[in-house]
Design an enzyme around this catalytic site. Structure first.
Site, PDB file in Angstrom:
ATOM      1  N   ASP A 271      63.814  23.733  27.362  1.00 47.95           N
ATOM      2  CA  ASP A 271      64.312  22.729  26.437  1.00 47.95           C
ATOM      3  C   ASP A 271      64.463  23.407  25.074  1.00 47.95           C
ATOM      4  OD1 ASP A 271      65.221  20.423  25.279  1.00 47.95           O
ATOM      5  OD2 ASP A 271      63.736  19.134  26.234  1.00 47.95           O
TER       6      ASP A 271
HETATM    7  C1  BGC Z   1      66.191  17.470  24.471  1.00 46.83           C
HETATM    8  C2  BGC Z   1      67.019  17.743  25.710  1.00 46.83           C
HETATM    9  C3  BGC Z   1      68.411  18.165  25.318  1.00 46.83           C
HETATM   10  C4  BGC Z   1      68.312  19.367  24.413  1.00 46.83           C
HETATM   11  C5  BGC Z   1      69.655  19.896  23.975  1.00 46.83           C
HETATM   12  C6  BGC Z   1      66.268  18.601  23.471  1.00 46.83           C
HETATM   13  O1  BGC Z   1      65.666  18.284  22.265  1.00 46.83           O
HETATM   14  O2  BGC Z   1      64.853  17.251  24.857  1.00 46.83           O
HETATM   15  O3  BGC Z   1      67.059  16.608  26.520  1.00 46.83           O
HETATM   16  O4  BGC Z   1      69.166  18.445  26.464  1.00 46.83           O
HETATM   17  O5  BGC Z   1      67.582  19.023  23.249  1.00 46.83           O
HETATM   18  O6  BGC Z   1      70.276  19.059  23.078  1.00 46.83           O
END
Ligand code: BGC
Length: 720
Positions: A271
């Site tokens: 993530d």
């Molecule tokens: C979120 C994800 C997301 C990623 C990219 C993160 O902060 O938890 O769900 O896909 O950012 O934007």
């Protein structure tokens, strides 16, 4: 074919330098200005970028994002393919969570459609739109089963049930990827957040989780298993820790369970900047340690924090990390790039798509996702001659209705509810009276006085749900309750239309509302569908994919709980004794619940043979169950017939009810049909703590009905 792919990977790998290999494991964010574009081109040219995320901040679901820029991506791709030494294309990913230009209902709502075929069709439209804008990879589906509606991200997931979550997980993966995601108009999916993120303590985002292996296998893992079985290309690891082990650096979760146990063979992306969190989480001191830990755990691609980029080569050169681990991660990334057909078709060629058809699908899904929670005296549907007073904070909201996690949907293309009601009444005698100047509805009584029925547009903004947007209190605000009370005091019928991203606690407002439609944040067509439902052009058929609580203090309260030690555990109010002294134990509305304008009756369960041996079951025999469903009301409509089981005595406590199958059927008024279910080995077992699936002989109860509390029951027996 599979062998050819692996041979091609070997061939590429044999020609790559260590720096180029590491480059494949690096994801960077999209450039925002000219200088950024040039810098990125240079990085791509020297093989240091494997992927670009088309987002510009860590909470893309809430912050406005730039529009996609296909020419920029094509130019970057040209540099990768033509100017980098290996010519390996980059893969462009974006948070395409519940729609692209056309916004579908939030996943918590669409799960309640209980219509996986329609969900798949909708995500096929979404894939087409996203692919046309240069997106090759969507960070979706999010399948975090969750029991805590304070958590803002509950909107992104499929609710509280692992079976429904699995069905929706498969449908969304198939919708994005089709049978073969190298096809034009298909994109790679990414199931997330692996693992346990939805179980964060207190609904606090990114918070710790305590999760037994038993809950992991039976509750949290099933939708990930479904995605892997459906061929999901990638997995995103989650921010949280499980029992003190950050998932980002956990070999148990990222390798042993994901690859060894589930058989996943795509790649795992972290993530957003999650490697850096390992320091905050207190398991690593230096950036290099974070990188080494994540790679050793089985994390293939580092999203934006550049720890792999800055440290992996040195770690390999110093012997701290074997190069074979880097090779393995690169293999996983290349496998997905090759399967996506990026080597043959690296560029996006913009084309046409039928936007009207996509909006029609969004309309259909919204129509099946909204839930009629209450309809006293059949006040709904409203006559088209009605004089409707419209008030409430969401009456002229556009953006909120799209929901959180909308990067490409346009607020200005979205109707607000006042417009939609007027449109739906176009040419009819009925009218909508609305004080458009008064957003606070201070003078609502004036409007109420001119009407014969009052509609209140209630709920919450998209800004109080989504990432890092949890709430401590999920009740409808006091201001809205007071508006409902004032409306009720007029003596006229009052209808609450609740636009929300979580199951709001409605206990205080409910007595003032004669009817309640939970319209969720249902995307582009929210307002039109809510208006058409109110006026009877549509018949509601959505069900709750999550329990609606009476108050925040009910948390956690979910249907598939185990029994308490004494009868006063308050499970869903099945026991008359109180659970809490100060609130009733029953939920406001149970899981799987939703009313219609018509009436359905379900016959007792029929089953020719109610016992069999364990051996017969294991060999594939099934209990063949059937019910007859009748539409005894005055409207054509759809009903979701749900089958739950209860394993009465087992070696571990089993839930009081567990959803195992459902069928959604359309019946014309006055019509009936027979609905058949097969319940066999795959439905009657559970996972032990070591992940082993077992079916234990003994007595089971089968329930078939219109929500989880149905008492339409039949006993079956598995003999040893
Ligand atoms: C979120 C994800 C997301 C990623 C990219 C993160 O902060 O938890 O769900 O896909 O950012 O934007």
């Amino acid at each position: 074919m599979q062998n050819d792919l692996e041979l091609k990977i070997d061939e590429l790998l044999s020609r790559m330098t260590l720096r180029e290999k590491v480059g494949q494991l690096v994801q960077v964010s999209a450039p925002i200005d000219g200088a950024g574009k040039e810098r990125l081109k240079n990085r791509v040219r020297n093989g240091s970028v494997g992927s670009v995320i088309l987002a510009f901040s860590s909470t893309a679901g809430n912050d406005a994002q730039r529009d996609t820029e296909v020419e920029v991506y094509n130019e970057l791709q040209r540099v990768a393919v033509e100017e980098s030494r290996m010519g390996i294309p980059v893969i462009f990913g974006r948070d395409v969570i519940h729609g692209h230009r056309t916004v579908m209902p939030i996943p918590l709502a669409s799960a309640g459609s209980f219509n996986p075929e329609l969900v798949e069709e909708c995500y096929t439209c979404v894939a087409k739109e996203a692919a046309n804008d240069g997106v090759q990879w969507a960070f979706s589906p999010m399948v975090d089963v969750c029991h805590d509606p304070r958590w803002g991200r509950i909107i992104e997931g499929p609710g509280e049930d692992p079976y429904l979550a699995s069905v929706m997980s498969r449908a969304i993966v198939k919708g994005f990827q089709g049978e073969d995601y190298s096809q034009k108009d298909r994109i790679a999916a990414c199931v997330k957040h692996y693992l346990g993120y939805g179980a964060s303590e207190g609904g606090r985002d990114y918070h710790r989780t305590e999760l037994s292996d038993y809950s992991l296998y039976n509750l949290i893992l099933p939708p990930f298993r479904a995605a892997v079985d459906a061929g999901v290309a990638t997995v995103m690891s989650s921010f949280n820790d499980i029992n003190g082990q950050p998932v980002t650096s956990s070999k148990k979760y990222l390798t042993d369970i994901l690859r060894g146990y589930l058989g996943f063979n795509g790649f795992v992306v972290s993530d957003w900047a999650a490697l850096a969190n390992l320091r905050r989480q207190g398991v690593a001191e230096t950036e290099a340690e974070c990188a080494a830990m994540a790679l050793r755990a089985g994390l293939d691609m580092d999203m934006v924090d550049d720890y792999y980029f800055n440290h992996l080569a040195a770690l390999v050169n110093s012997g701290e990390v074997p190069e074979a681990l880097v090779d393995n991660a690169v293999r996983n990334v290349l496998r997905v790039k090759l399967s996506k057909g990026l080597f043959e078709n690296p560029y996006t060629r913009k084309g046409e798509y039928d936007r009207g058809q996509h909006l029609r699908k969004a309309y259909e899904l919204a129509a099946e996702s909204m839930v009629l929670l209450k309809n006293d005296n059949h006040i709904l549907p409203l006559a088209k001659t009605a004089k409707i007073a419209l008030a409430g904070p969401l009456k002229q909201e556009r953006r909120a209705l799209l929901g959180s996690w909308v990067l490409d949907g346009k607020e200005e293309e979205t109707q607000h509810f006042y417009e939609a009601l007027q449109n739906a009444l176009g040419g009819c005698e009925g009218t909508v009276i609305c004080n458009t100047d008064d957003l606070a509805d201070d003078a609502a009584e004036k409007v109420f006085a001119q009407s014969d029925v009052i509609v209140l547009a209630l709920g919450e903004s998209h800004l109080v749900s989504g990432e890092r947007h949890s709430l401590a209190d999920i009740a409808l605000t006091e201001h809205q309750v007071s508006l409902a009370r004032r409306a009720h005091n007029t003596g006229k019928p009052v209808i609450g239309v609740v636009f929300c991203g979580r199951p709001l606690a409605l206990q205080i407002a409910e007595p003032y509302l004669d009817a309640i439609l939970c319209a969720w944040h249902c995307g582009s067509e929210t307002a039109a569908v809510a208006a058409d439902l109110l006026l009877g052009d549509l018949v509601p058929s959505g069900k709750t994919a999550i329990t609606f609580l009476k108050t925040t203090g009910h948390i956690p309260l979910y249907y598939n709980a185990t029994s308490g030690a004494l009868a006063n555990n308050g499970y869903y109010g099945q026991h008359p004794e109180d659970c809490y002294l100060d609130i009733p134990a029953q939920p406001m509305y149970p899981f799987g619940y939703g009313l219609s304008y018509t009436r359905f009756t379900c016959s007792p369960i029929h089953c020719e043979k109610t016992d069999m041996t364990w051996q017969e079951l294991k060999a594939g025999a099934c209990f063949r169950l059937s019910v007859t469903l009748c539409n005894t009301g005055a409207y054509d409509g759809k009903e979701t017939v749900q089958l739950y089981i209860r394993d009465k005595v087992a070696s571990v406590m089993r839930p009081i009810r567990e959803l195992k199958a459902f069928q959604k059927v359309f019946l014309s008024a006055g019509d009936h049909c027979r609905i058949d279910f097969s319940v066999g080995y795959d439905q009657l077992g559970f996972y032990r703590e070591n992940g082993e699936y077992v079916v234990e002989p003994g007595a089971f109860e089968i329930y078939i009905g219109d929500n989880c509390l149905t008492d339409n029951c039949l006993s079956i027996q598995i003999n040893p």
